[in-house]
Design an enzyme around this catalytic site. Structure first.
Site: not given
Length: 342
Positions: A207, A139, A40, A121, A198, A191, A201
DNA sequence: AATGCGGGGCG
DNA sequence: CGCCCAGCATT
């Protein structure tokens, strides 16, 4: 709508999770907090492709937090060279030592947040991914996915409060770590910032941006300022097959990193152009380098004859082994130029 | 809220 | 080329 997001997303993640070196596959057991934390920190503002080789190198060399805590700081900085944002490496050392001292990573988001280099985060990500806590992980990927999913069209950074609140409503009690990683995978592969896919997705039907075809316009980002251009010089001082390297001050640009001596371009608008000591200097050409907030043209100057004054404080490094010197990219470029032309 | 802080990859 | 990226610390 909110309660439908995490089941759909987790089901998608179970079959589409990216295979990454620091990741435990979905349902594949518990993650090692050390590996989660290390990855991370490396991933802060850095792409997975850039991080992967560094992560492997660090794990090979320092397999646990105690090993990392026991390593000399200069060695860790050297291994970090080329990854950028070097304050992360300094904080990494401080954090490893604090964690080793207290006998392991804390499990709560609040305590993780107090460690050096862990902001909102990273604390949330470690709590969720390593310890299975429900934490809201936001994030740049999550920001984008959420801004589109909820059609939040206020410009960043003002929209962050609304985005976090919306993310809060879709974060599940269980599998919060998988949920966070699923959001990031969705943001990275479907995305995406440009040209979102899309049709692939799993959340397309939910959405709100897609309803009106606005997905590519969100989130709204502020205009970017133009980057100024600076000039500077670095000095190639060679003797007996070795070159003189210095260690930069701990704070500021490339702080704490090995470098060629230079004329102070990082502290003012342009460098002074003044060599570190009198002598006959030959221009070997210049290298271009882009930083976050300016671009630099760095002239590489070599000492042609003998030095006539005291040398800068530094160490002599074998020119044949410069790849191991731990030079950040700018100075690696400058050194390559000197070796080609010098 | 704004700024400083790397570097690489993609369209 | 410009834009973007698993942000943090400082002011």
């Amino acid at each position: 709508m909110q309660d439908r997001v995490s089941p759909l997303l987790l089901a998608w993640y179970d079959s589409h999770a990216r295979d990454l070196p620091w990741r435990v596959p979905p349902g594949g057991g518990s993650a090692d907090p050390y590996r989660v934390w290390l990855s991370e920190v490396m991933l802060q503002q850095t792409t997975t492709a850039a991080v992967a080789p560094y992560f492997r190198k660090f794990i090979d060399k320092w397999p646990d937090v105690e090993a990392l805590a026991a390593a000399p700081e200069e060695e860790i900085m050297g291994e970090w060279a080329g990854l950028g944002y070097y304050s992360r490496a300094r904080n990494l050392v401080a954090c490893a030592r604090a964690v080793a001292e207290r006998g392991g990573f804390p499990r709560s988001e609040r305590e993780l947040r107090e460690l050096p280099g862990l902001g909102a985060y990273t604390a949330a990500a470690v709590a969720a991914i390593a310890f299975g806590q429900r934490a809201v992980v936001v994030d740049a990927n999550v920001e984008r996915v959420v801004a589109r999913l909820f059609a939040i069209d206020d410009p960043l950074p003002a929209a962050r409060k609304a985005i976090r609140a919306a993310a809060e409503t879709i974060t599940p009690e269980r599998r919060a770590g998988d949920f966070a990683q699923a959001m990031m995978d969705l943001g990275a592969t479907i995305c995406t910032a440009r040209d979102p896919k899309c049709l692939l997705c799993p959340l397309a039907d939910l959405c709100r941006a897609r309803e009106t075809g606005r997905q590519a316009e969100l989130p709204v980002k502020p205009p970017r300022k133009p980057k100024p251009h600076r000039r500077g010089a670095a000095w190639w001082i060679e003797r007996d097959g070795k070159v003189l390297l210095v260690t930069r001050p701990g704070k500021g640009m490339l702080g704490g990193m090995r470098a060629l001596p230079d004329d102070g371009w990082s502290a003012r608008r342009d460098g002074s152009g003044d060599p570190p000591m009198p002598g006959e200097w030959k221009n070997l050409g210049s290298v271009q380098h882009g930083f976050t907030h300016f671009t630099l043209e760095l002239s590489v100057m070599a000492l042609a004859g003998q030095a006539s004054g005291p040398l800068p404080e530094g160490i002599w490094h074998e020119i044949g082994k410069l790849e191991d010197a731990g030079l950040p990219t700018l100075f690696a470029k400058a050194a390559s130029r000197a070796r080609e032309r010098g």
